[in-house]
Design an enzyme around this catalytic site. Structure first.
Site: not given
Ligand code: GLU
Length: 560
Positions: A263-267
């Site tokens: 998910s974009k939270r990984d960034k």
């Protein structure tokens, strides 16, 4: 309903993104499978923009989705095009422009008593939900709305009293037949009388999707597994509206190798880890404010916006994981490789074949070989695929694609180079490039003004320049006169002259002069092959850089 079109179509699929944010690779894979399924059956592929959530949707995001799909090589027969035109006879393809259509079908249900206006206040509903929670039973709407007399319901709605419209779900078990996951039966009562029109007058997702799939003659709905439970609602709505049921196939999620959802939270996660390991209590200069930094650190779920992420990543020397299609494009992945790799994350051709293109996928894709369980996204493997594809690419094609990538993402770099310089760099970089971006990331030395280049004395620099009986800088001193004479200052002449010179001066060991030269003209120990490196800079700039470097090395030698 008119079915004239679908009578001829073997397969009609659709991709129906909600336009907020960017196209995630999971969504891209869904689109790719829908596309391949239709293309392999001479069918139609429809792009529909599900923008009824007006607060979260934007035209810019819708356009971003279209561009990302086209970049991947996924085209559609029906739907909005980036130039503002529309393809297809079943439009409009933005749900926000289809409200009248939804209303007419909504009215049919209301008239037939298959749906009803419900006037429950949110306090009433909240209290009932809380009671269900306290009794540890799942909450189901109790049909309180139906206590109100039918005529009164219509009259109060017509008078403008706030209300929703609920579907009267039949008290029967619902069977979902899924082409990927198999069959599941939901017992009667599991699906309650769900809302089909919200208080703001907009249809809910469930209603709009059912009307659209029917009116667009969709035969196969392939979508993410998170929609599996919604399918029960869609099936009962289709029956009530007299629509045919399309076939369904739900696709598993894509996971990171550690089993977490990609998910974009990984960034944010990557940046948080770097902040933690550096023990930072304040943000790096030129990134975000202390206040924003504290708030972000304090709330693990919060996310920085794109620009802040990029600034932090740069300051902390972190590579952000690619999550959206646009991230992979920016990082220099080839669209055909990304499609190939995404296909393998969830489908296989049924033999050991791993490398194939979209045309192959279209010819061979079928639902029986779609994986039920989540795929794990192996970034190293993707990178290896990309490297292989770049190495197999003809030189001209690499030049052209690297140039297009540069124009888009590194315009300053491109401005600073002549066509000849760029072609030389591209040819010299191709073999070692894992992505189209590599050559821009590692060749900043080309852009630097000659008097701005510096030579930090790192370990490899010390070894090549200052160590040994005949330190590199002294050999460098000797080669200057030769370089001044070489004409034309081009790869072939440089190779011939320097190799010959090294025969005597370095006992035939070209490396003894190549590495000091490389360091002198680039500032570091890594660059394309030395003759190309020199030729790209040209004689004058090489000599300038070498002269400055010699001053620095002489000083360093004297003080060491
Ligand atoms: N708009 C939905 C989404 O973006 C897709 C709905 C569907 O495919 O039915 O998740």
């Amino acid at each position: 309903m008119s079915n004239s079109q679908s009578d001829q179509d073997v397969a009609v699929t659709r991709f129906a993104p909600s336009p907020s944010g960017d196209l995630h690779v999971g969504g891209a894979r869904t689109a790719l499978f829908c596309w391949a399924f239709a293309r392999g059956r001479q069918g139609r592929f429809v792009l529909r923009i599900e923008d009824t959530d007006r607060k979260r949707s934007s035209d810019a995001a819708a356009l971003g989705f279209q561009e990302a799909l086209l970049w991947l090589g996924i085209d559609w027969d029906e739907g909005p095009m980036p130039d503002g035109s529309t393809r297809g006879d079943h439009g409009p393809y933005f749900q926000s422009e289809r409200l009248e259509l939804y209303q007419s079908h909504m009215d049919r249900l209301l008239e037939a008593d298959l749906a009803y206006h419900a006037f429950d206040s949110s306090e009433e509903l909240d209290a009932k939900r809380a009671a269900a929670r306290a009794e540890k039973r799942p909450y189901r709407y109790d049909r309180a709305g139906l206590q109100v007399d039918r005529q009164e319901r219509f009259a109060r709605a017509a008078a403008g009293e706030p209300h929703v419209v609920r579907f009267r779900t039949p008290d029967e078990p619902i069977t979902i037949k899924d082409e990927v996951l198999g069959e599941a039966v939901l017992p009667a009562g599991e699906v309650d009388d769900f809302v089909i029109r919200k208080a703001d007058g907009y249809p809910t997702y469930h209603f709009a999707v059912v009307v659209d799939d029917a009116l667009m003659n969709v035969t196969h709905v392939l979508r993410a597994q998170e929609h599996f439970n919604n399918t029960a609602k869609h099936l009962v709505l289709q029956s009530a509206l007299g629509f045919e049921h399309p076939a369904y196939g739900h696709l598993s999620l894509i996971f990171n190798p550690d089993g977490s959802k990609m998910s974009k939270r990984d960034k944010d996660k990557a940046i948080r880890a770097a902040v933690k390991s550096a023990g930072l209590a304040s943000p790096p200069d030129g990134t975000i404010t202390q206040e924003a930094f504290d708030a972000w650190l304090g709330d693990k779920k919060s996310q920085l916006d794109h620009d802040a992420l990029v600034a932090m990543a740069q300051a902390l020397d972190v590579t952000l994981p690619e999550i959206n299609v646009a991230d992979f494009e920016r990082s220099g992945y080839l669209p055909e490789v990304l499609c190939n790799f995404l296909s393998l994350n969830g489908w296989s051709p049924g033999n050991d074949l791993e490398k194939f293109d979209n045309a192959f996928l279209a010819r061979n894709f079928d639902l029986s070989r779609v994986q039920k369980t989540p795929a794990r996204f192996d970034r190293d493997k993707l990178l290896a695929f990309n490297l292989d594809a770049i190495q197999a690419m003809p030189e001209d094609e690499f030049r052209a694609r690297a140039r297009a990538h540069g124009m888009r993402f590194h315009p300053q770099f491109m401005d600073a180079l002549t066509t000849e310089q760029f072609d030389l760099l591209a040819d010299a970089s191709r073999e070692r490039s894992k992505t189209l971006d590599d050559m821009f990331k590692t060749n900043g030395w080309l852009l630097l003004e000659d008097d701005r280049l510096s030579w930090p004395i790192s370990k490899p620099v010390r070894k090549a320049m200052l160590k040994g009986e005949t330190p590199g800088w002294t050999i460098l001193q000797q080669v200057v006169a030769l370089l001044e004479r070489i004409e034309p200052f081009e790869g072939a002449a440089l190779e011939r002259e320097l190799t010959e010179w090294a025969e005597d001066a370095c006992d035939g060991n070209l490396g003894k002069i190549a590495q000091p030269l490389r360091i002198a003209v680039t500032g570091g120990p890594v660059s394309p092959p030395i003759f190309d490196t020199l030729a790209m800079l040209g004689k004058e700039r090489c000599l300038l850089r070498i002269a400055r470097c010699l001053e620095v090395m002489e000083g360093a030698a004297a003080s060491s």
